[in-house]
Design an enzyme around this catalytic site. Structure first.
Site, PDB file in Angstrom:
ATOM      1  N   ASP A 206       0.828  -1.205   0.000  1.00 63.50           N
ATOM      2  CA  ASP A 206       0.000   0.000   0.000  1.00 63.50           C
ATOM      3  C   ASP A 206       0.870   1.266   0.000  1.00 63.50           C
ATOM      4  OD1 ASP A 206      -2.851   0.875   0.380  1.00 63.50           O
ATOM      5  OD2 ASP A 206      -1.994   1.846   2.150  1.00 63.50           O
ATOM      6  N   GLU A 269       2.078  -0.121  -4.793  1.00 63.74           N
ATOM      7  CA  GLU A 269       1.128   0.901  -5.233  1.00 63.74           C
ATOM      8  C   GLU A 269       1.872   2.233  -5.361  1.00 63.74           C
ATOM      9  OE1 GLU A 269      -3.078   3.106  -4.062  1.00 63.74           O
ATOM     10  OE2 GLU A 269      -1.725   2.472  -2.477  1.00 63.74           O
TER      11      GLU A 269
HETATM   12  C1  GLC Z   1      -4.229   3.012  -0.655  1.00 65.05           C
HETATM   13  C2  GLC Z   1      -5.403   2.088  -0.715  1.00 65.05           C
HETATM   14  C3  GLC Z   1      -6.628   2.873  -0.354  1.00 65.05           C
HETATM   15  C4  GLC Z   1      -6.468   3.383   1.058  1.00 65.05           C
HETATM   16  C5  GLC Z   1      -5.185   4.182   1.195  1.00 65.05           C
HETATM   17  C6  GLC Z   1      -4.843   4.407   2.634  1.00 65.05           C
HETATM   18  O1  GLC Z   1      -4.302   4.010  -1.606  1.00 65.05           O
HETATM   19  O2  GLC Z   1      -5.486   1.495  -1.969  1.00 65.05           O
HETATM   20  O3  GLC Z   1      -7.795   2.109  -0.461  1.00 65.05           O
HETATM   21  O4  GLC Z   1      -7.559   4.187   1.416  1.00 65.05           O
HETATM   22  O5  GLC Z   1      -4.088   3.521   0.630  1.00 65.05           O
HETATM   23  O6  GLC Z   1      -4.381   3.215   3.202  1.00 65.05           O
END
Ligand code: GLC
Length: 534
Positions: A206, A269
């Site tokens: 994440d 991500e």
């Molecule tokens: C990432 C996740 C998202 C979440 C954020 C905070 O972007 O994909 O769903 O709200 O992180 O953890």
């Protein structure tokens, strides 16, 4: 990196990753929220899609203020989802079916309920104090600088007891961990080991590009391109909160931990332009993430010119950097792709995703053509939407609705007499797995035909990518070549019938619109996969 025969590729290069949002896949306990036993029950369906791995969005103990992306215990399963035994059974069943299992690792922040943060709240002398990011107020008593939360409002919350502010790039209940602290890093590395020892094959990490912040804590500059209605967070540029050199160093440490085990992987991500994105794969001597998520098919306008130009540039950049490409059309933070590109274009998009060079990631339900489900403000539960009523696009509930399994009440997701946690799509009686199983022309069977083609034609997995001239600006065509095999993909992004150039005609392997036998004409919105004879 290897791009020879598909047999030489690693599983995360060869296969398709399928993202499951566990709250919405299958409810087994009967409370209207999906759970691990539900997922396990549906794994044969997932394996039957021809995918390689499942990635589960967070299943750990959490107060669920951000639906699991606020973790209160990284090494325990939230009771809503089940138990560790349920998890072990899930892994066992997945492996029996030949599926890899990936978890969602959330290292940037914990929940404020996490024992670490509760200890840190004990005051400046607490041994856990430095595990989070604390600053004194600005001279006027306000937040230390202008940094903003992704969900709107300041990225700082005041702690009355100690007179300091703590940093949170998301909700105030998601305090940022201080990755500069060695003990934090050691504890978080042990989390990776804990799950790998339980048989987990990989991680989606994440917001990995946000781990470190610039130590000077300077104000971020205003974004001159921001317009009202855009999310508030985008009103600033982020040179001090994103993509810091220290982050790269921390990722190398994570990678070293993954490499203590055999054949594991992580995908990060990362929302960044290609020049900043590809360095996250590291170098052969100093590797970082196996795959830095490439979200550009989501972010670009949907037309042949821009998509085609991006594919050319990205494929060339990956080749130059020696890193393996990857592609994404949807996830739990983005509106459903069928809604974004329009129903007519959805098979063009699906074909592109599954035939480009690189690992595709598929979001649950996209294989049956699930679309955004409108969720009125009164029914909204996503904090990103609730906190930003002026940014109508910000809410993520529409893409997180229950999987549509069949035409029965609640679509087979949960018992008929239970209210699912988010509303079902109105059209679930027509658009569902059971109905589409029975229809050879369904989205589901089209998806399976694409993964079958990947299995039968190694060129589609391991072959080189080469752009072809389709003779029309609204048609994007390319070849995947491996040894003597040449597979050509032709995508009509437009609403006109187009003639296929003679040199792109061959044996049709798949066409998205089965209504014409004409080999030379490409129908409006048609996707076609052709094998050229050597
Ligand atoms: C990432 C996740 C998202 C979440 C954020 C905070 O972007 O994909 O769903 O709200 O992180 O953890």
């Amino acid at each position: 990196m290897t791009s020879g025969l598909s047999g030489e590729l690693k599983w995360w290069q060869r296969g398709v990753i399928y993202q499951i949002y566990p709250r919405s896949f299958q409810d087994d306990s009967g409370d209207g929220v999906g759970d691990l036993r539900g997922v396990t029950r549906r794994l044969p369906y997932v394996a039957g899609l021809g995918v390689e791995a499942v990635w589960l969005s967070p299943i750990f103990t959490s107060p669920m203020r951000d639906f699991g992306y606020d973790v209160a215990d990284y090494c325990a399963i939230d009771p809503l989802f089940g138990t560790l035994e349920d998890f072990d059974a899930l892994v066992q069943e997945a492996h029996r079916l030949g599926l890899k299992v990936m978890l969602d690792y959330v290292p940037n922040h914990t929940s404020s309920d996490h024992a670490w943060f509760q200890e840190a709240l004990g005051g400046k002398e607490s041994p856990r104090r430095d595990w989070y990011v604390w600053r004194d107020p600005a001279p006027d008593g306000g937040p230390p600088n202008n940094w903003k939360s992704f969900f709107g409002g300041p990225a700082w919350t005041f702690d009355q007891a100690s007179g300091q502010y703590y940093l949170h790039q998301f909700l105030p209940s998601q305090p940022d961990l201080n990755w500069r602290n060695r003990e934090v890093r050691a504890a978080m590395m042990d989390v990776l080991r804990f799950w790998m020892r339980r048989g987990v094959d990989g991680f989606r990490v994440d917001v990995i590009w946000l781990l470190a912040e610039d130590e000077r804590f300077l104000d971020e500059p205003v974004n001159p391109d921001w317009q009202p209605g855009h999310p508030e967070h985008a009103s600033l540029l982020h040179p001090y909160t994103q993509d810091q050199p220290e982050t790269h160093a921390y990722i190398r440490e994570m990678r070293a931990v993954l490499d203590e085990f055999d054949d594991r992987m992580m995908v990060g991500e990362i929302y960044l332009p290609v020049e900043q994105l590809l360095p996250y794969a590291g170098t052969p001597g100093s590797p970082m993430v196996h795959l830095p998520f490439n979200f550009h098919l989501i972010l670009l306008p949907w037309n042949a010119e821009q998509i085609g130009a991006f594919v050319d540039d990205y494929d060339a950049a990956c080749r130059a950097a020696g890193s393996w490409p990857n592609w994404v059309l949807g996830n739990h933070d983005q509106h459903r792709f069928k809604t974004r590109v329009g129903a007519a274009q959805s098979r063009v998009a699906q074909t592109l995703l599954l035939t480009l060079r690189g690992t595709p990631t598929v979001y649950y339900g996209d294989e049956i053509g699930m679309e955004n489900v409108p969720v009125p403000f009164e029914q909204m539960v996503d904090p990103a939407g609730l906190q930003q009523p002026d940014s109508p696009q910000a809410g993520r509930d529409p893409e997180r609705t229950p999987m549509q399994w069949d035409g029965s009440a609640n679509a087979g997701f949960c018992p008929a007499d239970v209210t699912p946690w988010l509303p079902l799509a109105e059209n679930f009686r027509e658009v569902n797995v059971a109905a589409q199983e029975a229809d050879p022309a369904s989205d589901l069977n089209y998806f399976r035909a694409l993964t079958r083609l990947r299995a039968e034609h190694p060129a589609l997995v391991a072959g080189e990518y080469r752009r072809l001239d389709a003779g029309h600006a609204d048609v994007f065509a390319y070849e995947r070549g491996l040894g003597p095999e040449r597979v050509v993909v032709v995508l009509n992004f437009g609403a006109e019938t187009r003639t296929l150039p003679a040199d792109l005609q061959g044996t049709t392997l798949l066409r998205s619109l089965g209504t014409s036998e004409d080999q030379t004409a490409l129908q409006p919105n048609e996707a076609r996969v052709v094998r050229l004879e050597a």
